[in-house]
Scaffold this motif. Structure first.
Motif, mmCIF file in Angstrom:
data_model
loop_
_atom_site.group_PDB
_atom_site.id
_atom_site.type_symbol
_atom_site.label_atom_id
_atom_site.label_comp_id
_atom_site.label_asym_id
_atom_site.label_seq_id
_atom_site.Cartn_x
_atom_site.Cartn_y
_atom_site.Cartn_z
ATOM 1 N N MET A 1 8.622 91.284 -12.594
ATOM 2 C CA MET A 1 9.890 91.938 -12.941
ATOM 3 C C MET A 1 10.689 91.121 -13.945
ATOM 4 O O MET A 1 11.457 91.673 -14.726
ATOM 5 N N GLU A 2 10.475 89.813 -13.941
ATOM 6 C CA GLU A 2 11.195 88.983 -14.904
ATOM 7 C C GLU A 2 10.765 89.338 -16.333
ATOM 8 O O GLU A 2 11.594 89.571 -17.221
ATOM 9 N N LEU A 3 9.446 89.412 -16.522
ATOM 10 C CA LEU A 3 8.928 89.747 -17.847
ATOM 11 C C LEU A 3 9.263 91.193 -18.207
ATOM 12 O O LEU A 3 9.625 91.502 -19.346
ATOM 13 N N ILE A 4 9.162 92.076 -17.225
ATOM 14 C CA ILE A 4 9.452 93.491 -17.502
ATOM 15 C C ILE A 4 10.904 93.670 -17.952
ATOM 16 O O ILE A 4 11.179 94.339 -18.951
ATOM 17 N N THR A 5 11.807 93.047 -17.235
ATOM 18 C CA THR A 5 13.206 93.254 -17.620
ATOM 19 C C THR A 5 13.563 92.488 -18.892
ATOM 20 O O THR A 5 14.506 92.844 -19.575
ATOM 21 N N GLU A 6 12.748 91.483 -19.210
ATOM 22 C CA GLU A 6 12.959 90.798 -20.485
ATOM 23 C C GLU A 6 12.624 91.740 -21.650
ATOM 24 O O GLU A 6 13.371 91.841 -22.616
ATOM 25 N N VAL A 7 11.489 92.452 -21.514
ATOM 26 C CA VAL A 7 11.103 93.345 -22.621
ATOM 27 C C VAL A 7 11.723 94.738 -22.489
ATOM 28 O O VAL A 7 11.850 95.455 -23.471
ATOM 29 N N ARG A 8 12.118 95.108 -21.262
ATOM 30 C CA ARG A 8 12.701 96.427 -21.030
ATOM 31 C C ARG A 8 13.832 96.348 -19.992
ATOM 32 O O ARG A 8 13.663 96.713 -18.815
ATOM 33 N N THR B 1 0.344 89.443 -29.294
ATOM 34 C CA THR B 1 0.454 90.612 -28.421
ATOM 35 C C THR B 1 0.926 91.832 -29.214
ATOM 36 O O THR B 1 1.480 91.703 -30.295
ATOM 37 N N VAL B 2 0.678 93.003 -28.627
ATOM 38 C CA VAL B 2 1.170 94.255 -29.229
ATOM 39 C C VAL B 2 1.812 95.101 -28.133
ATOM 40 O O VAL B 2 1.416 95.032 -26.960
ATOM 41 N N ASP B 3 2.797 95.884 -28.509
ATOM 42 C CA ASP B 3 3.375 96.935 -27.643
ATOM 43 C C ASP B 3 3.899 96.431 -26.299
ATOM 44 O O ASP B 3 3.858 97.170 -25.297
ATOM 45 N N MET B 4 4.397 95.200 -26.240
ATOM 46 C CA MET B 4 4.803 94.654 -24.937
ATOM 47 C C MET B 4 5.906 95.470 -24.254
ATOM 48 O O MET B 4 6.040 95.441 -23.028
ATOM 49 N N ASP B 5 6.700 96.189 -25.034
ATOM 50 C CA ASP B 5 7.776 96.977 -24.405
ATOM 51 C C ASP B 5 7.316 98.380 -23.998
ATOM 52 O O ASP B 5 8.115 99.176 -23.508
ATOM 53 N N GLN B 6 6.037 98.663 -24.191
ATOM 54 C CA GLN B 6 5.533 99.996 -23.819
ATOM 55 C C GLN B 6 5.038 99.967 -22.373
ATOM 56 O O GLN B 6 3.905 99.586 -22.092
ATOM 57 N N ILE B 7 5.916 100.313 -21.484
ATOM 58 C CA ILE B 7 5.600 100.250 -20.055
ATOM 59 C C ILE B 7 5.601 101.663 -19.501
ATOM 60 O O ILE B 7 6.575 102.409 -19.669
ATOM 61 N N GLN B 8 4.489 102.022 -18.894
ATOM 62 C CA GLN B 8 4.396 103.386 -18.398
ATOM 63 C C GLN B 8 5.054 103.546 -17.035
ATOM 64 O O GLN B 8 4.790 102.790 -16.100
ATOM 65 N N ILE B 9 5.914 104.533 -16.996
ATOM 66 C CA ILE B 9 6.526 104.914 -15.733
ATOM 67 C C ILE B 9 5.726 106.111 -15.239
ATOM 68 O O ILE B 9 5.558 107.088 -15.964
ATOM 69 N N HIS B 10 5.200 106.016 -14.033
ATOM 70 C CA HIS B 10 4.455 107.158 -13.486
ATOM 71 C C HIS B 10 5.449 108.090 -12.814
ATOM 72 O O HIS B 10 6.313 107.639 -12.057
ATOM 73 N N LYS C 1 7.653 113.992 -1.355
ATOM 74 C CA LYS C 1 8.822 113.619 -2.166
ATOM 75 C C LYS C 1 8.470 112.424 -3.055
ATOM 76 O O LYS C 1 7.890 111.438 -2.573
ATOM 77 N N ILE C 2 8.844 112.524 -4.314
ATOM 78 C CA ILE C 2 8.498 111.475 -5.286
ATOM 79 C C ILE C 2 9.663 111.172 -6.239
ATOM 80 O O ILE C 2 10.637 111.926 -6.301
ATOM 81 N N ALA C 3 9.494 110.082 -6.953
ATOM 82 C CA ALA C 3 10.373 109.757 -8.080
ATOM 83 C C ALA C 3 9.556 108.814 -8.972
ATOM 84 O O ALA C 3 8.529 108.271 -8.541
ATOM 85 N N PRO C 4 9.985 108.588 -10.192
ATOM 86 C CA PRO C 4 9.212 107.721 -11.085
ATOM 87 C C PRO C 4 9.184 106.251 -10.640
ATOM 88 O O PRO C 4 10.089 105.772 -9.956
ATOM 89 N N GLY C 5 8.137 105.542 -11.041
ATOM 90 C CA GLY C 5 8.017 104.106 -10.754
ATOM 91 C C GLY C 5 7.210 103.422 -11.855
ATOM 92 O O GLY C 5 6.416 104.071 -12.545
ATOM 93 N N ILE C 6 7.402 102.108 -11.986
ATOM 94 C CA ILE C 6 6.636 101.330 -12.974
ATOM 95 C C ILE C 6 5.169 101.375 -12.576
ATOM 96 O O ILE C 6 4.813 101.136 -11.421
ATOM 97 N N HIS C 7 4.342 101.669 -13.557
ATOM 98 C CA HIS C 7 2.950 101.890 -13.200
ATOM 99 C C HIS C 7 1.966 101.070 -14.010
ATOM 100 O O HIS C 7 0.994 100.543 -13.486
ATOM 101 N N TYR C 8 2.202 100.960 -15.298
ATOM 102 C CA TYR C 8 1.147 100.415 -16.157
ATOM 103 C C TYR C 8 1.768 99.781 -17.391
ATOM 104 O O TYR C 8 2.691 100.345 -17.979
ATOM 105 N N THR C 9 1.243 98.621 -17.769
ATOM 106 C CA THR C 9 1.761 97.963 -18.967
ATOM 107 C C THR C 9 0.784 98.213 -20.118
ATOM 108 O O THR C 9 -0.325 97.692 -20.124
ATOM 109 N N MET C 10 1.218 99.035 -21.054
ATOM 110 C CA MET C 10 0.316 99.430 -22.152
ATOM 111 C C MET C 10 0.146 98.314 -23.164
ATOM 112 O O MET C 10 -0.868 98.227 -23.838
ATOM 113 N N GLY C 11 1.159 97.466 -23.273
ATOM 114 C CA GLY C 11 1.057 96.347 -24.204
ATOM 115 C C GLY C 11 0.224 95.216 -23.625
ATOM 116 O O GLY C 11 -0.108 95.204 -22.435
#
Ligand code: ADP
Length: 516
Positions: free
Chosen positions: A263-270, A299-308, A442-452
């Protein structure tokens, strides 16, 4: 896409079972039947979170006393890409080793649900599906908003059918076809019984790793990739968080997965993703990216994080796209559809986030349930709400019954006309939703995959900032970036780990042969 330890536990058990049953042992340090107390501890701890349900038995990984000082190829990470690379390296005459930091193998791959996309496959042909690599290419590029690395994508689609054949040849048969968001054809290959692909794949790969006598050490965290004069020549590992050791090799393959649990890296890039749940296993912390950057990799596309779009929130558990692929719809708290459920993941996520409640409910019938085996697991985990009638389901969901009834009637008539006038859905409409009982999750979106991730070429060579290969360093799978562009299509990550995992095994072996 993947991981959690309960699954791991059962997986471990089943794997070990497989291993115990098939172990050949050899001078590469193949697995023995020793038990691993760490595995048992860890799996017990997380058993209630497990998604794996298949048979269990005594399993074990390679005991530490069989560790050697040198191997031809070191593979970092025992997910789908790593085990695949190891098998190909071995088949190409090498003596590989796999180091896995967690107590069990499988990584996020274990959690993959939908299947493996591939085009022009023998299974598609057998089932009368007239697919083409070009349309797989075009639709993936469209899904990625035209930002995919096109060389990587071309290699990917053109080698997809061969990857399905390779898996079949080692006993991993994916002959049940479904469809995922953004695709126009049934090209998502699943196990024959329609069950989730991840555990099936990991079990099958582990069995082969065992049969081939490839040493696989768990609780073995790689902390550094070593090099001399610009040539990679081994790694530093820490076993059981205490014992540090340098192991040398002629090549290193990095298959450490993504950073969806960091989460540290994720919130750094997003920074906008703060507070989202993640479907990732706890080992997905981006170690490979950091180690490769330390060697000059880029690296490429580090901020491209897929939300499922469809994640059960309390357990951060992914509800696979196959549920929609086989016919489920999404409703709001008004009991109404609000989007084309099989649009690409980013668009479905945006539609859910645009609702005032920022969450939604999957609704389906007994037909969908029978076609998607994973739903049994969702039910065991307590996610599935069921009722004999639509009205009773509406009451349990606390949505207006009239609205839900009208939604279902309209949808069923759209299915029979094969036309969704409201939202333009065109796929996942082979069957209507008229078979009681009815179900909801019942669902809602969540962090799923790091494309970068790290930049590689189609030979899986890791590139430096000038676009030149770092000698002796290869990478494959979620640790790499570029293939998916700004949005990954469901079913493409499993395809990626097999296609590029194979390539990493083959190309690292070639590199070693040429260098010698
Ligand atoms: P992929 O889908 O690309 O194969 P996975 O997430 O399935 O990726 O697998 C990656 C594996 O690598 C996971 O099992 C993870 O625990 C492991 N891993 C990550 N970092 C390290 C590390 N530093 N040392 C050893 N294994 C690692």
């Amino acid at each position: 896409m993947k991981k959690k330890v309960s699954a791991v536990l059962v997986l471990v058990l089943s794997v070990m079972l497989v291993i115990a049953g098939c172990g050949t042992g050899n001078n590469n340090g193949g697995n023995s039947a020793n038990s691993n107390s760490n595995v048992a501890k860890d799996t017990d701890k997380q058993q209630n979170e497990t998604e794996a349900t298949s048979g269990a038995s005594q399993a074990s990984y390679t005991p530490i006393d069989q560790l050697k000082d040198k191997y031809d190829v070191i593979i970092i990470g025992a997910g789908g890409a790593g085990m695949t690379a190891a098998l190909e390296a071995k088949a190409n005459g090498m003596n590989p080793v796999i180091f896995e930091k967690m107590p069990v193998a499988g990584g996020n791959t274990l959690k993959a649900s939908s299947g493996m996309n591939a085009s022009q496959t023998k299974f598609q042909k057998e089932q009368g599906i007239d697919d083409s690599n070009d349309s797989f290419y075009d639709e993936t590029l469209k899904g990625g908003k035209g930002t995919n690395d096109t060389e990587m994508l071309r290699f990917f689609v053109d080698n997809s059918a061969d990857a399905i054949d390779w898996l079949d040849s080692i006993g991993i048969t994916l002959n049940n076809l479904t469809i995922t968001g953004g695709m126009s054809e049934k090209r998502t290959h699943r196990p024959e019984d329609g069950s989730a692909v991840g555990q099936f794949l990991v079990n099958g790969l582990l069995k082969n790793v065992q049969e081939q006598g490839i040493p696989l050490f768990v609780n073995a965290k790689v902390t550094k990739i070593n090099e001399t004069d610009g040539k990679v020549n081994g790694v530093t590992i820490i076993f059981n968080e205490t014992d540090e050791k340098n192991i040398t090799s002629d090549a290193v393959v990095v298959t450490t997965g993504g950073f969806g649990s960091n989460m540290e890296l994720i919130t750094e890039v997003r920074p906008d993703l703060e507070g989202y749940v993640t479907t990732n296993q706890e080992g997905s912390t981006g170690d490979g990216i950091k180690m490769i950057e330390a060697l000059g990799g880029t690296t490429v596309d580090m901020d491209q994080i897929q939300i499922h779009p469809t994640v059960q929130q309390e357990k951060s558990y992914l509800i696979g796209e196959a549920v929609r692929g086989e016919g489920a719809i999404l409703i709001s708290k008004e009991g109404k559809r609000f989007t084309n459920e099989l649009n690409t993941r980013d668009k479905v996520t945006a539609a859910i986030n645009a609702l005032p409640e920022k969450s939604a409910t999957l609704v389906f019938d007994s037909g969908v349930r029978s076609r998607v085996k994973a739903i049994e697991q969702y039910d065991k985990m307590g996610f599935v709400i069921s009722a004999d009638t639509i009205e009773a389901l509406a009451e349990k969901l606390e949505v207006p019954a009239d609205n839900l009834k009208a939604t279902m009637d309209t949808w069923n008539s759209s299915v029979s006309k094969k036309e969704d006038a409201e939202f333009g859905r065109t796929t996942g409409m082979d069957n209507d939703l008229s078979g009681a009982p009815y179900y909801a999750i019942k669902i809602a979106p969540g962090i799923h995959y790091t494309m970068g991730g790290v930049k590689i070429n189609t030979n899986t060579e890791v590139l430096n900032k000038n676009g030149e290969p770092i000698t002796g360093l290869f990478a494959a799978g979620e640790v790499t970036g570029g293939l998916h562009g700004q949005n990954r299509i469901g079913g493409n990550s499993v395809a990626e780990i097999i296609i590029f995992g194979r390539q990493a095994g083959i190309k690292s072996a070639e590199f070693i042969k040429v260098a010698k």
